[in-house]
Design a protein around this motif. Structure first.
Motif, PDB file in Angstrom:
ATOM      1  N   LYS A 152       0.826  -1.207   0.000  1.00 56.07           N
ATOM      2  CA  LYS A 152       0.000   0.000   0.000  1.00 56.07           C
ATOM      3  C   LYS A 152       0.860   1.258   0.000  1.00 56.07           C
ATOM      4  CE  LYS A 152      -3.748  -2.287   2.510  1.00 56.07           C
ATOM      5  NZ  LYS A 152      -4.456  -2.405   3.795  1.00 56.07           N
ATOM      6  N   ILE A 153       1.917   1.247   0.806  1.00 55.68           N
ATOM      7  CA  ILE A 153       2.791   2.426   0.875  1.00 55.68           C
ATOM      8  C   ILE A 153       3.577   2.587  -0.423  1.00 55.68           C
ATOM      9  CG2 ILE A 153       4.820   3.389   2.035  1.00 55.68           C
ATOM     10  CD1 ILE A 153       3.674   2.258   4.652  1.00 55.68           C
ATOM     11  N   ALA A 154       4.030   1.466  -0.991  1.00 53.41           N
ATOM     12  CA  ALA A 154       4.735   1.524  -2.277  1.00 53.41           C
ATOM     13  C   ALA A 154       3.823   2.105  -3.353  1.00 53.41           C
ATOM     14  CB  ALA A 154       5.207   0.128  -2.679  1.00 53.41           C
ATOM     15  N   ASN A 155       2.581   1.662  -3.357  1.00 52.02           N
ATOM     16  CA  ASN A 155       1.605   2.161  -4.329  1.00 52.02           C
ATOM     17  C   ASN A 155       1.362   3.654  -4.132  1.00 52.02           C
ATOM     18  OD1 ASN A 155      -0.305   1.610  -6.487  1.00 52.02           O
ATOM     19  ND2 ASN A 155      -1.907   1.951  -4.971  1.00 52.02           N
ATOM     20  N   TYR A 156       1.276   4.070  -2.874  1.00 54.97           N
ATOM     21  CA  TYR A 156       1.076   5.488  -2.554  1.00 54.97           C
ATOM     22  C   TYR A 156       2.252   6.328  -3.058  1.00 54.97           C
ATOM     23  CZ  TYR A 156       1.063   9.732   0.293  1.00 54.97           C
ATOM     24  OH  TYR A 156       1.113  11.039   0.709  1.00 54.97           O
ATOM     25  N   ILE A 157       3.477   5.875  -2.780  1.00 55.77           N
ATOM     26  CA  ILE A 157       4.673   6.612  -3.204  1.00 55.77           C
ATOM     27  C   ILE A 157       4.725   6.732  -4.727  1.00 55.77           C
ATOM     28  CG2 ILE A 157       7.200   6.531  -3.309  1.00 55.77           C
ATOM     29  CD1 ILE A 157       7.138   5.218  -0.527  1.00 55.77           C
ATOM     30  N   ASN A 159       2.223   6.571  -6.837  1.00 56.20           N
ATOM     31  CA  ASN A 159       1.148   7.443  -7.326  1.00 56.20           C
ATOM     32  C   ASN A 159       1.512   8.917  -7.161  1.00 56.20           C
ATOM     33  OD1 ASN A 159      -0.593   5.446  -8.218  1.00 56.20           O
ATOM     34  ND2 ASN A 159      -1.670   5.275  -6.263  1.00 56.20           N
ATOM     35  N   VAL A 160       2.119   9.259  -6.015  1.00 57.93           N
ATOM     36  CA  VAL A 160       2.547  10.649  -5.806  1.00 57.93           C
ATOM     37  C   VAL A 160       3.631  11.013  -6.813  1.00 57.93           C
ATOM     38  CG1 VAL A 160       3.623  12.267  -4.207  1.00 57.93           C
ATOM     39  CG2 VAL A 160       1.936  10.635  -3.362  1.00 57.93           C
ATOM     40  N   SER A 161       4.584  10.096  -7.009  1.00 58.88           N
ATOM     41  CA  SER A 161       5.662  10.325  -7.974  1.00 58.88           C
ATOM     42  C   SER A 161       5.100  10.565  -9.373  1.00 58.88           C
ATOM     43  CB  SER A 161       6.604   9.117  -7.991  1.00 58.88           C
ATOM     44  OG  SER A 161       7.550   9.222  -9.037  1.00 58.88           O
ATOM     45  N   LYS A 162       4.125   9.749  -9.756  1.00 65.21           N
ATOM     46  CA  LYS A 162       3.522   9.880 -11.087  1.00 65.21           C
ATOM     47  C   LYS A 162       2.783  11.202 -11.230  1.00 65.21           C
ATOM     48  CE  LYS A 162       0.380   7.507 -14.290  1.00 65.21           C
ATOM     49  NZ  LYS A 162      -0.511   6.323 -14.476  1.00 65.21           N
ATOM     50  N   SER A 163       2.034  11.587 -10.192  1.00 65.60           N
ATOM     51  CA  SER A 163       1.248  12.827 -10.274  1.00 65.60           C
ATOM     52  C   SER A 163       2.146  14.058 -10.343  1.00 65.60           C
ATOM     53  CB  SER A 163       0.299  12.936  -9.073  1.00 65.60           C
ATOM     54  OG  SER A 163       1.020  13.120  -7.865  1.00 65.60           O
ATOM     55  N   LEU A 164       3.334  13.985  -9.719  1.00 66.60           N
ATOM     56  CA  LEU A 164       4.255  15.124  -9.712  1.00 66.60           C
ATOM     57  C   LEU A 164       5.267  15.061 -10.855  1.00 66.60           C
ATOM     58  CD1 LEU A 164       4.982  15.395  -5.869  1.00 66.60           C
ATOM     59  CD2 LEU A 164       3.393  16.763  -7.230  1.00 66.60           C
ATOM     60  N   GLY A 165       5.350  13.895 -11.509  1.00 67.44           N
ATOM     61  CA  GLY A 165       6.274  13.748 -12.628  1.00 67.44           C
ATOM     62  C   GLY A 165       7.730  13.770 -12.223  1.00 67.44           C
ATOM     63  N   SER A 166       8.030  13.231 -11.029  1.00 68.15           N
ATOM     64  CA  SER A 166       9.412  13.252 -10.540  1.00 68.15           C
ATOM     65  C   SER A 166       9.643  12.098  -9.571  1.00 68.15           C
ATOM     66  CB  SER A 166       9.702  14.578  -9.839  1.00 68.15           C
ATOM     67  OG  SER A 166      10.992  14.563  -9.245  1.00 68.15           O
ATOM     68  N   ASP A 167      10.904  11.619  -9.512  1.00 71.22           N
ATOM     69  CA  ASP A 167      11.279  10.595  -8.535  1.00 71.22           C
ATOM     70  C   ASP A 167      11.822  11.213  -7.253  1.00 71.22           C
ATOM     71  OD1 ASP A 167      10.516   8.588 -10.232  1.00 71.22           O
ATOM     72  OD2 ASP A 167      12.534   8.131 -10.961  1.00 71.22           O
ATOM     73  N   ASN A 168      11.914  12.527  -7.232  1.00 69.01           N
ATOM     74  CA  ASN A 168      12.365  13.258  -6.039  1.00 69.01           C
ATOM     75  C   ASN A 168      11.288  14.271  -5.678  1.00 69.01           C
ATOM     76  OD1 ASN A 168      15.335  12.284  -5.931  1.00 69.01           O
ATOM     77  ND2 ASN A 168      15.097  13.003  -8.039  1.00 69.01           N
ATOM     78  N   PHE A 169      10.667  14.095  -4.534  1.00 65.85           N
ATOM     79  CA  PHE A 169       9.509  14.925  -4.212  1.00 65.85           C
ATOM     80  C   PHE A 169       9.253  14.923  -2.707  1.00 65.85           C
ATOM     81  CE2 PHE A 169       8.377  10.626  -5.373  1.00 65.85           C
ATOM     82  CZ  PHE A 169       7.618  10.202  -4.295  1.00 65.85           C
ATOM     83  N   GLU A 170       8.291  15.720  -2.313  1.00 66.39           N
ATOM     84  CA  GLU A 170       7.852  15.763  -0.919  1.00 66.39           C
ATOM     85  C   GLU A 170       6.428  15.228  -0.858  1.00 66.39           C
ATOM     86  OE1 GLU A 170       7.136  19.167   2.493  1.00 66.39           O
ATOM     87  OE2 GLU A 170       8.943  19.269   1.255  1.00 66.39           O
ATOM     88  N   LEU A 217      10.484  -1.103  -6.090  1.00 63.92           N
ATOM     89  CA  LEU A 217       9.330  -0.479  -5.441  1.00 63.92           C
ATOM     90  C   LEU A 217       8.037  -0.990  -6.067  1.00 63.92           C
ATOM     91  CD1 LEU A 217       8.590   1.612  -3.263  1.00 63.92           C
ATOM     92  CD2 LEU A 217       8.579   3.355  -5.048  1.00 63.92           C
ATOM     93  N   GLU A 218       8.030  -1.128  -7.386  1.00 63.50           N
ATOM     94  CA  GLU A 218       6.848  -1.654  -8.077  1.00 63.50           C
ATOM     95  C   GLU A 218       6.583  -3.105  -7.693  1.00 63.50           C
ATOM     96  OE1 GLU A 218       7.959  -0.888 -12.097  1.00 63.50           O
ATOM     97  OE2 GLU A 218       7.016   1.113 -12.136  1.00 63.50           O
ATOM     98  N   ARG A 219       7.650  -3.880  -7.454  1.00 62.57           N
ATOM     99  CA  ARG A 219       7.465  -5.283  -7.053  1.00 62.57           C
ATOM    100  C   ARG A 219       6.857  -5.389  -5.660  1.00 62.57           C
ATOM    101  NH1 ARG A 219      12.496  -6.144  -9.764  1.00 62.57           N
ATOM    102  NH2 ARG A 219      13.661  -6.125  -7.796  1.00 62.57           N
ATOM    103  N   CYS A 220       7.057  -4.372  -4.837  1.00 64.12           N
ATOM    104  CA  CYS A 220       6.473  -4.375  -3.486  1.00 64.12           C
ATOM    105  C   CYS A 220       4.946  -4.401  -3.541  1.00 64.12           C
ATOM    106  CB  CYS A 220       6.916  -3.142  -2.706  1.00 64.12           C
ATOM    107  SG  CYS A 220       8.656  -3.124  -2.227  1.00 64.12           S
ATOM    108  N   ILE A 221       4.381  -3.836  -4.604  1.00 67.51           N
ATOM    109  CA  ILE A 221       2.922  -3.767  -4.729  1.00 67.51           C
ATOM    110  C   ILE A 221       2.329  -5.160  -4.838  1.00 67.51           C
ATOM    111  CG2 ILE A 221       1.021  -2.942  -6.182  1.00 67.51           C
ATOM    112  CD1 ILE A 221       2.769  -0.573  -6.938  1.00 67.51           C
ATOM    113  N   ASN A 222       3.034  -6.052  -5.485  1.00 68.89           N
ATOM    114  CA  ASN A 222       2.534  -7.411  -5.690  1.00 68.89           C
ATOM    115  C   ASN A 222       3.039  -8.382  -4.636  1.00 68.89           C
ATOM    116  OD1 ASN A 222       1.249  -6.600  -8.127  1.00 68.89           O
ATOM    117  ND2 ASN A 222       3.227  -6.701  -9.173  1.00 68.89           N
TER     118      ASN A 222
END
Length: 222
Positions: A152-157, A159-170, A217-222
């Motif tokens: 769940k946390i991996a999925n959350y991270i 999703n935030v990364s995708k919405s902001l278009g960056s791998d470095n974010f707050e 991180l993506e593998r954590c989702i599954n």
């Protein structure tokens, strides 16, 4: 307000003039709420359609021990509990609380039914809202019962990364918020972040996140 409502899923496809025309002052009012004010309690009857016009709210469940589970955040222009306007149990299933100072447009049920009968655009929009809500709930149930807290946390991270278009974010939410959202204790959330950091999957300091290994991180989702 009319210009804002043009962006609401309920009024998509209507002009500002058409929206103004359907909002009969006799059956439509605006209610105002302060930050953290209770808008509706679980079990309260639903006699109207409610649309968040300004601000945002969240829904929550409280168990017998008093523990609060945050269920969903509802941003402006979305409807509150539209699926419960009809059916045998017309009551709020959970509490609704304002996140900020909030304005809510209230449309009385009898008038809304007549509006659905007379305006096919609003009718189709309302049916789409109900269908999308059902699909979202099915996905949420699958995630709740079939996904680990790490997933769940991996999925959350991600999703935030995708919405902001960056791998470095707050991240916008605290670990306490995540614990309430995912129905776990806060230390469990902290342990997952610590584990991901020690494995080199992410780097984190406070709310600042850097994704170091997206594939893992993506593998954590599954």
């Amino acid at each position: 307000m009319i210009r804002q409502l043009k962006r609401s899923p309920l009024f998509v496809g209507l002009s500002e003039f058409e929206i103004q025309k359907v909002l009969d002052d006799s059956y439509c009012t605006v209610s105002y709420y302060k930050r953290n004010e209770m808008i509706a309690l679980a079990g309260d009857p639903i006699f109207q359609i409610m649309i968040v016009v300004k601000g945002s709210v969240h829904t929550e469940l409280i168990d017998d021990s008093g523990k609060v589970f945050r269920v969903d955040d509802i941003e402006n222009l979305r409807l509150l509990a539209p699926s419960f306007l009809f059916g045998d149990n017309n009551r709020f299933p959970i509490n609704v609380v304002s996140n900020t100072d909030t304005e809510i447009l209230v449309i009385q049920k009898n008038y809304f039914v007549s509006l659905l009968n007379s305006n096919t655009v609003v009718l189709n929009n309302f049916l789409n809202i109900l269908s999308n809500k059902s699909q979202f709930l099915v996905s949420k149930i699958k995630n709740t019962f079939m996904q680990s807290i790490e997933g769940k946390i991996a999925n959350y991270i991600l999703n935030v990364s995708k919405s902001l278009g960056s791998d470095n974010f707050e991240i916008p939410n605290s670990q306490t918020w995540m614990a309430e959202k995912f129905g776990v204790a806060r230390p469990s959330v902290a342990r997952v972040f610590s584990k991901m950091k020690s494995k080199g999957v992410i780097e984190c300091k406070g709310r600042k996140i850097s994704i170091l290994d997206k594939a893992r991180l993506e593998r954590c989702i599954n």
